[in-house]
Design a protein around this motif. Structure first.
Motif, short mmCIF file in Angstrom:
data_model
loop_
_atom_site.label_atom_id
_atom_site.label_comp_id
_atom_site.label_asym_id
_atom_site.label_seq_id
_atom_site.Cartn_x
_atom_site.Cartn_y
_atom_site.Cartn_z
N ARG A 105 -4.44 -39.86 14.32
CA ARG A 105 -3.51 -38.87 14.85
C ARG A 105 -3.08 -39.18 16.28
N TYR A 106 -4.03 -39.58 17.14
CA TYR A 106 -3.74 -39.69 18.57
C TYR A 106 -3.76 -41.11 19.12
N ASP A 107 -4.50 -42.02 18.49
CA ASP A 107 -4.59 -43.41 18.95
C ASP A 107 -4.99 -43.48 20.43
N ASP A 108 -6.00 -42.72 20.80
CA ASP A 108 -6.40 -42.68 22.21
C ASP A 108 -7.91 -42.84 22.39
N ILE A 109 -8.55 -43.54 21.47
CA ILE A 109 -10.00 -43.68 21.51
C ILE A 109 -10.38 -45.16 21.57
N MET A 110 -11.36 -45.46 22.41
CA MET A 110 -11.94 -46.80 22.50
C MET A 110 -13.41 -46.70 22.11
N ILE A 111 -13.83 -47.47 21.12
CA ILE A 111 -15.23 -47.50 20.70
C ILE A 111 -15.82 -48.83 21.16
#
Length: 315
Positions: free
Chosen positions: A124-130
């Motif tokens: 949905r947001y494409d704003d996460i870094m794992i």
């Protein structure tokens, strides 16, 4: 009989001629319409609703003067509600002349529900870094964050550097993007170390280190962290202090900026690190409760641009 045939032939030739002229005119008009439509479509595709990562930027070439800033908010996988709240905070800020990407940063997922819920967030947001690490407080998460960025963001077809500055922030800090950007405009884009100097009474950015509420470095320092043995050999300990030790031992950060007192801890309870809320603010830290967040947002009047509508009434 012959005259009739001649007249019919002339009429056929004239009709054919005018028909060909008509076809040529029609083709020219259609070509003009197609070209206009093509230009319109290019304009439509070039439109960008926002300067931040929460908008979709299509076919927009970065300006040479545009500042590119990455904000990495270190958090935990299970902090779903905090992330959604922070998306409201940063998604409603659109400073001009800057590309700001806000990412939420945490280590490897460990639970089945995280693999579903975090995946949905990414879709949905494409704003996460794992990051490829195990969640930790003082055992190298900050190093993993900075050292992973060059491989994540460096591309052959994109601008270099991908970001002029990279900020590491806390999820209990409110960063006012416009104020942050304005403070960065006159500063160098190389060998920069920016933040709130620790200890709290100090105003000298060359003595100790920057507080973990939110400190920023230029991209060349990010690449140095990846390549140097100094950070690799010293990972454990209070991470913000350790980060300052890396900078000092590596003779980095010749350009330093003390953002005190534009950055400070929330005024209650009062300590040597707190400051009253005031207009010249870049960041407020230690917003540990909803009440502190609301008081801070009210002070800065963050809803002033709410448009009137028949669909709601907020007084």
């Amino acid at each position: 009989m012959m005259k009739t045939m001649k007249h019919a032939g002339k009429r056929f030739i004239l009709s054919s001629f005018f028909f060909m002229v008509f076809l040529c005119i029609l083709a020219s008009i259609n070509e003009l319409r197609f070209d206009s439509l093509l230009e319109f479509s290019k304009c439509a595709l070039s439109y960008s609703p926002s300067n931040s990562s929460f908008g979709n930027n299509l076919l927009v070439k970065p300006s040479p003067d545009e500042i590119r800033l990455l904000i990495g908010i270190l958090t935990l996988p299970d902090q779903y509600h905090r992330r959604h709240f922070l998306r409201l905070i940063y998604g409603t800020q659109s400073p001009a002349g800057v590309k700001v990407d806000v990412k939420f940063v945490f280590c490897n997922l460990t639970k089945e529900d995280q693999k579903i819920l975090v995946a949905l967030e990414i879709m949905r947001y494409d704003d996460i870094m794992i990051l490829n690490c195990k969640e930790n407080m003082n055992k190298g998460k900050t190093y993993t964050y900075f050292s992973s960025l060059p491989e994540m963001f460096s591309t052959s077809d994109g601008p270099y550097p991908p970001y002029h500055y990279v900020l590491k922030g806390d999820d209990d800090a409110y960063v006012r993007l416009e104020s942050l950007v304005e403070s960065l405009r006159p500063l160098p884009r190389e060998d920069l170390y920016y933040g709130y100097v620790i200890p709290c009474p100090s105003m000298d950015p060359f003595v100790h280190y920057m507080s973990g509420m939110g400190y920023l470095v230029s991209w060349d320092i990010v690449e140095w962290i990846r390549d140097s043995d100094i950070p690799k050999n010293r990972l454990e300990g209070p991470e913000d202090k350790i980060f300052g030790d890396w900078i000092r031992e590596g003779h980095r950060g010749k350009n330093r900026y003390n953002a005190k007192w534009s950055m400070y801890n929330y005024p209650e309870p009062p300590t040597r690190c707190t400051h009253e809320l005031w207009p010249d603010t870049v960041a407020v830290h230690l917003l540990k409760t909803q009440e502190k967040w609301i008081k801070t947002l009210q002070y800065f009047n963050v809803t002033q641009n709410l448009k009137p509508s028949k669909l709601y009434h907020i007084s």
